[in-house]
Design a protein around this motif. Structure first.
Motif: not given
Length: 180
Positions: A3, A6, A17, A89, A164-167, A169, A176, A178-179
């Motif tokens: 995380h 990124r 991104r 975050d 930009t953050l996986a969590d 979404a 999503d 991020v994907d």
């Protein structure tokens, strides 16, 4: 990929991104802010008048263009190692967005808008500004502008986090970001 990797910008795809997230976030945030300005104060023709075309459409075009640019400015300012922990975050991204929009409010309202008015040869805005011509009208104008900037910052920060953050979404998006 971790995380924190990124947010450091060590890979070109991550940097791209973040720039897209800033521009898209600025555009979405600008639409929300524009709705507040348009329906709360009817300011879109005034914004259009700053480029010489006093229409609602011109105001929206100018406002959305500037909003996307300011979203890019958000990335230019806050995509630095110093801010990496905050960008890590959703809450931090929201904080950065609010700080960014507060600074924009001060710079645009205190420097750029008066300069544009002077260039156009006007002596004042066609809407009341603080502290005159009356407490109620001035308070309403100031409150709507403040709410509009606050919403811009919150939406910009949230969209930036979603992209930009996986969590980060957003459940209501069909994919999503991020994907992607």
């Amino acid at each position: 990929m971790a995380h924190s990797d990124r947010s450091e910008g060590s890979e070109p795809a991550g940097a791209g991104r973040r720039w897209r997230a800033g521009a898209v976030g600025g555009l979405v945030a600008g639409a929300v802010m524009g709705a507040v300005l348009h329906f709360g104060l009817g300011l879109m023709p005034t914004i259009g008048a700053l480029v010489g075309v006093e229409t609602v459409l011109a105001g929206w075009l100018v406002h959305l263009f500037n909003s996307a640019l300011f979203g890019g400015l958000f990335v230019a300012v806050f995509d630095r190692p110093f801010f990496a922990e905050l960008r890590g975050d959703v809450g931090g991204c929201l904080s950065l967005g609010v700080a960014h929009s507060a600074l924009l409010g001060v710079i645009t309202g205190g420097l750029l808008l008066p300069a544009a008015i002077a260039i156009e040869g006007a002596t004042s805005l066609p809407v009341p500004t603080l502290p005159v011509p009356g407490l109620t009208a001035s308070f309403e104008f100031g409150a709507v502008i403040a709410v509009a900037h606050l919403l811009y910052g919150l939406v910009l920060g949230r969209v930036f986090a979603a992209f930009t953050l996986a969590d980060g979404a957003v459940d209501w998006l069909p994919m999503d970001p991020v994907d992607r």
